[in-house]
Write a protein that holds these residues in place. Structure first.
Motif, short mmCIF file in Angstrom:
data_model
loop_
_atom_site.label_atom_id
_atom_site.label_comp_id
_atom_site.label_asym_id
_atom_site.label_seq_id
_atom_site.Cartn_x
_atom_site.Cartn_y
_atom_site.Cartn_z
N VAL A 138 31.42 35.84 23.66
CA VAL A 138 30.52 36.99 23.87
C VAL A 138 30.33 37.25 25.35
O VAL A 138 30.36 38.39 25.82
N SER A 139 30.17 36.19 26.13
CA SER A 139 29.91 36.33 27.56
C SER A 139 31.04 37.03 28.29
O SER A 139 30.82 37.83 29.20
N TYR A 140 32.26 36.74 27.93
CA TYR A 140 33.42 37.29 28.63
C TYR A 140 34.05 38.48 27.89
O TYR A 140 35.17 38.88 28.19
N SER A 141 33.33 39.04 26.88
CA SER A 141 33.93 40.09 26.04
C SER A 141 34.34 41.31 26.86
O SER A 141 35.42 41.88 26.64
N VAL A 142 33.50 41.73 27.81
CA VAL A 142 33.83 42.91 28.61
C VAL A 142 35.07 42.66 29.45
O VAL A 142 36.00 43.47 29.50
N ALA A 143 35.10 41.48 30.13
CA ALA A 143 36.25 41.16 30.97
C ALA A 143 37.52 41.02 30.15
O ALA A 143 38.59 41.49 30.56
N VAL A 144 37.43 40.41 28.99
CA VAL A 144 38.61 40.20 28.14
C VAL A 144 39.13 41.53 27.60
O VAL A 144 40.35 41.78 27.58
N SER A 145 38.23 42.41 27.16
CA SER A 145 38.66 43.70 26.62
C SER A 145 39.38 44.52 27.69
O SER A 145 40.40 45.17 27.42
N LYS A 146 38.88 44.47 28.93
CA LYS A 146 39.55 45.20 30.01
C LYS A 146 40.89 44.57 30.35
O LYS A 146 41.86 45.28 30.68
N SER A 147 40.96 43.26 30.26
CA SER A 147 42.21 42.57 30.55
C SER A 147 43.28 42.91 29.52
O SER A 147 44.45 43.14 29.86
N ILE A 148 42.89 42.94 28.25
CA ILE A 148 43.86 43.30 27.21
C ILE A 148 44.28 44.75 27.34
O ILE A 148 45.45 45.11 27.12
N ALA A 149 43.33 45.62 27.71
CA ALA A 149 43.68 47.01 27.94
C ALA A 149 44.71 47.14 29.07
O ALA A 149 45.58 48.02 29.04
N GLN A 150 44.62 46.20 30.05
CA GLN A 150 45.56 46.23 31.17
C GLN A 150 47.00 46.00 30.71
O GLN A 150 47.94 46.52 31.31
#
Length: 904
Positions: A138-150
């Motif tokens: 949950v804590s890293y959800s924003v960072a992970v979603s942007k990374s996968i979008a990359q």
């Protein structure tokens, strides 16, 4: 890079720059170099195996200007990173890894040696991410979603190897394989974590846009489509893909060059997922361009003519379903593309041998897929017959339906079932096709009436219905949707045949109805009604109720306004109709269709009986009027309206009034009392003001409803009815007034004081309604212009008439109440006088009994009574004596009783 890649590049610039800054676990803001070093040292403390790898150092190294020696150092460092993260990427380092990927992608544009490290790093993203705590997901959800979008943005890299590796990486999200060795102190994220983050990051939309980059590279295109197939299993991803016009893009790929056939497979699978997981309207709109319809038609024809595999036939049928959805859309150019004509020809060429180049050399088998194709083609015919397009396109559609033998093809199945021959449909398949064809015929027949008549469809249907009620053995399968309730019988065939007749008879075309009646349809429909009624006695279900309702409707439509046909109906029809009116009221809420059946029976009564004295007398003999009043006593509003209309019409027959006055309901209720109760109930619902005794309150508008009083004055055209007139059809007061007028307002039995008060209002209903119309007229005149003096005086006098009538009525109501009250008092006094006389008589009897007891128990009282008796006897003798008059003694010697002797 092609021009279609520009939207993708702009999304990459706006959503994730080439050099993505490191993201914190929560909000993801950029960090300074000191923070990077601290994080790197923290990572080294957590992972002893990675102490020698400083990700910030790697990023700084890649950012430096190019030199040959530096390039070797950079490649060496990247290999170290790949080696140390070979078991998975920790969530806290993912943002920095993606920044490294972006830097490598930039360098690869000029130096291809970075291709392999870039692919290796992308491969690491396919492994499960590593989390230290359960809350890290949950804590890293924003960072992970942007990374996968990359990863999606990296599709802009002009390298087939990189693009394919990205696709393999994303596919691995759905086929999770744990690494051979887990990192110390870490555990892999959940299996669906990456899939959820891909949805959050909008990866699906990016990949749809990336199709423009691989337009001419078949291998890369197939890999992207494979990824989209996996992503389209989610409704969230499907909606994102539709934003990028995925449906129209994929439809154009259907007839693309691909020897392997994977292009068609992936495209069709994704299209189906989009259809299932998104709005059907949006899906169809995206496919409604001429290019998409042409592409769909070409691949469909190719599969139809050259597809011999099981999969080819299945895909052909799937595409036909999509074509059917397009046929429902008025904006889809189905006629312009020739697709409509092709589908119509395919639907009919097996039954009607019309030479056509479109089906030359085509031969369908009797396998299951071709059976499904036949049903889908029938369905298309039904859709086209309901085409809501512009008038010119409707004419073209109907012309295509007529010219290509749709009517004869459908009527081909309107015949008794025969045993299928060798190499033919099975019995169950033929029955299903037969029922489907007859169901479609119900939609097509009203649009092609001339063709319907030229094919003698009425004759075929009547012969077929005759077979349905005959005793010929037949065992229906009842396996299909249209065969519901038809297992072991012919009810399904009867049901859909009656639907066809209902659809054409409801047009009220004189030629069609006359043709039916000339062939004895009325008598045959009565036989069907008796057959269905007998079946209902065994087991009542929705199918039988529908058959009965449709048959009654057909009789109503055929007999309406034709005296001769009503006479034909009367011989048997009245006896058949009566049981439907005697229906148990409890069944009306069963949900099976009894409500509809009762309404069609009442409609049949109105259309087939009223107006024909022979039928009316027969109905009266069967005590039908009493049955109608029993239904009216239920006080169901929808029933009341039609029943009151029927009773009013019946009152034209002089015998009817006697039957109405004879009726008695619960607690000896009379018909007049019931009608007046319905009036009060209606006024209560309308909000008409009355006092506690039922007298009028508003003298100016005595019968106006609450809603009517709230209406503002709106000038309307002269040929448009005012609200006071429209209100007549919206409630049952006008019908109640008409019926009571027929019965007469005098000498109505079983009425109370309140009933007489209400009856006085009903008697003046027309006068008050005329006053309402004049009131509206005057209000409209004052809104438009000012009347001259004479007209104004005339209007004033006219408006005073209903008000004076109201005051007179109020006085009359008061007088009626007082008179009835006085009558009640007189009746009460008579009753009291009677009670007094009875009481006095009882007192005399009691006193006589007391005297008797006293004589028997008290000797002195007995002697006193004796003396009084003797005195009374002496006083009763004549005073004047005549000669030789005989004197009779009154004493009986030796008497020992205290009562009179019988001889006395």
């Amino acid at each position: 890079m092609s021009s279609l890649a520009e939207p993708l590049a702009s999304r990459a610039t706006s959503r994730s720059p080439a050099r993505t800054p490191a993201l914190s676990p929560a909000s993801g803001p950029s960090r300074c170099g000191g923070e990077r070093r601290r994080n790197a040292s923290d990572a080294g403390a957590d992972l002893g195996t990675l102490r020698s790898v400083d990700l910030n150092h790697v990023i700084n190294l890649l950012e430096q200007s190019y030199s040959k020696d530096l390039e070797i150092e950079q490649l060496k460092t990247l290999k170290k990173v790949v080696k140390h993260f070979e078991n998975g990427l920790p969530l806290k380092d993912l943002a920095q890894i993606m920044e490294i990927l972006s830097l490598c992608a930039e360098k690869m544009n000029e130096h291809e040696v970075f291709t392999e490290p870039l692919c290796e790093l992308i491969k690491l993203c396919g492994l499960p991410f590593q989390k230290k705590k359960s809350s890290d997901e949950v804590s890293y959800s924003v960072a992970v979603s942007k990374s996968i979008a990359q990863l999606g943005y990296l599709m802009r890299v002009p390298s087939s190897q990189v693009r394919i590796q990205i696709c393999k990486c994303i596919v691995s999200f759905y086929n999770v394989e744990l690494p051979r060795k887990l990192l110390s102190g870490y555990q892999p994220t959940s299996a669906i974590y990456k899939i959820q983050m891909a949805e959050l990051g909008g990866l699906a939309e990016t990949l749809v846009l990336s199709l423009a980059l691989v337009e001419n590279q078949l291998t890369e295109k197939l890999w992207v489509l494979k990824v989209l197939q996996h992503l389209s299993s989610s409704g969230v991803n499907c909606r994102l893909m539709m934003k990028a016009q995925a449906a129209s893009r994929l439809c154009l790929y259907l007839n693309g060059a691909d020897p392997s056939g994977q292009l068609v497979f992936y495209s069709s699978e994704i299209l189906w997922n989009l259809l299932e997981n998104t709005s059907k309207e949006e899906f169809v709109n995206q496919l409604s361009s001429l290019e998409c319809v042409h592409a769909l038609k070409e691949i469909f024809v190719d599969l139809l003519m050259h597809g011999f595999r099981h999969y080819d036939r299945q895909l052909r049928n799937d595409l036909l379903v999509i074509a059917t959805l397009l046929a429902e859309n008025p904006a889809a150019p189905m006629i312009e593309s020739g697709f409509t004509k092709l589908l119509i020809v395919l639907a009919t060429f097996m039954e009607v041998k019309i030479p056509n180049s479109l089906v030359k050399g085509l031969k369908l088998t009797y396998c299951y897929e071709d059976f499904e194709l036949k049903k889908l083609l029938f369905n298309v015919i039904g859709v086209l017959s309901k085409d809501p397009r512009a008038l010119s396109l409707i004419v073209l559609t109907l012309q295509l339906l007529s010219e290509n033998g749709v009517m004869p093809a459908l009527l081909h199945y309107v015949k008794p079932n025969q045993k299928p021959g060798f190499h033919d449909w099975s019995a169950a398949q033929y029955e299903e096709l037969q029922l489907h064809a007859i169901a479609v015929l119900a939609s097509v027949a009203p649009t092609l009436v001339d063709k319907y008549m030229s094919c003698q469809a009425n004759t075929l249907l009547l012969v077929f219905l005759e077979w349905c009620i005959c005793q010929a053995p037949f065992f229906g399968q009842g396996n299909s949707f249209h065969g519901t309730g038809g297992r072991g019988n012919k009810l399904a065939q009867m049901r859909y045949s009656l639907r066809v007749l209902r659809s054409v008879v409801s047009l009220y075309d004189d030629a069609v109805n006359l043709n039916l009646c000339d062939q004895g349809a009325i008598s045959q429909l009565l036989d069907i009604l008796k057959y269905a009624a007998n079946k209902s006695k065994e087991k009542e279900d929705a199918i039988l109720l529908e058959i009965e309702a449709d048959t009654l409707f057909l009789l109503s439509a055929l007999c309406e306004n034709d005296l001769h046909r009503k006479e034909l109906f009367s011989y048997e029809g009245v006896d058949v109709l009566i049981p439907f009116i005697q229906m148990d009221p409890k069944k009306l809420d069963s949900g099976l269709g009894h409500n509809r059946l009762l309404f069609t029976a009442l409609d049949c009564l109105w259309s087939c009986v009223i107006g024909c004295y022979v039928a009316e007398d027969r109905f009266l003999e069967k005590q039908g009027i009493l049955l109608l009043l029993d239904l009216l006593a239920l006080k169901q509003k929808k029933l009341c309206n039609i029943i009151l209309g029927i009773l009013t019409e019946f009152c034209e027959n002089p015998k009817t009034i006697l039957h109405i006055n004879t009726w008695r309901g619960a607690k000896d209720q009379t018909a007049a009392n019931l009608l007046i109760q319905l009036w009060r109930q209606e006024e209560c619902e309308l909000g008409v003001k009355r006092d506690q005794y039922g007298r009028i309150v508003d003298m100016k508008r005595p019968i106006a409803s609450q809603f009517q009083k709230q209406q503002e004055v709106i000038p309307i055209p002269a040929n448009y009815p005012s609200f006071a007139i429209l209100e007549i059809s919206e409630n049952i007061r006008a019908k109640l007034y008409s019926l009571l007028s027929k019965l007469g307002f005098e000498n109505l039995p079983g009425l109370s004081a309140k009933d007489f008060v209400t009856l006085a209002i009903i008697q003046r209903y027309i006068d008050f309604k005329v006053g309402e119309v004049w009131s509206e007229l005057c209000a409209e005149l004052k809104e438009e212009f000012r009347p001259v003096v004479l007209d104004e005086e005339a209007l004033k006098v006219i408006l005073e008439v209903p008000e004076n009538t109201g005051r007179t009525l109020a006085a009359l109501q008061t007088e009626v109440l007082e008179s009835l009250h006085h009558q009640e008092i007189q009746e009460e006094e008579k009753a009291y006088t009677k009670i007094q006389a009875i009481r006095k008589q009882r007192e005399m009897v009691n006193k006589s009994w007391e005297n008797f007891l006293a004589r028997t128990s008290n000797y002195e009282a007995l002697k006193k009574a004796k003396r009084l008796q003797e005195k009374s006897i002496e006083a009763s003798r004549c005073k004047s004596k005549t000669q030789n008059e005989a004197v009779h003694p009154t004493d009986i010697k030796g008497l020992g009783t205290t009562v009179s002797h019988p001889q006395l």
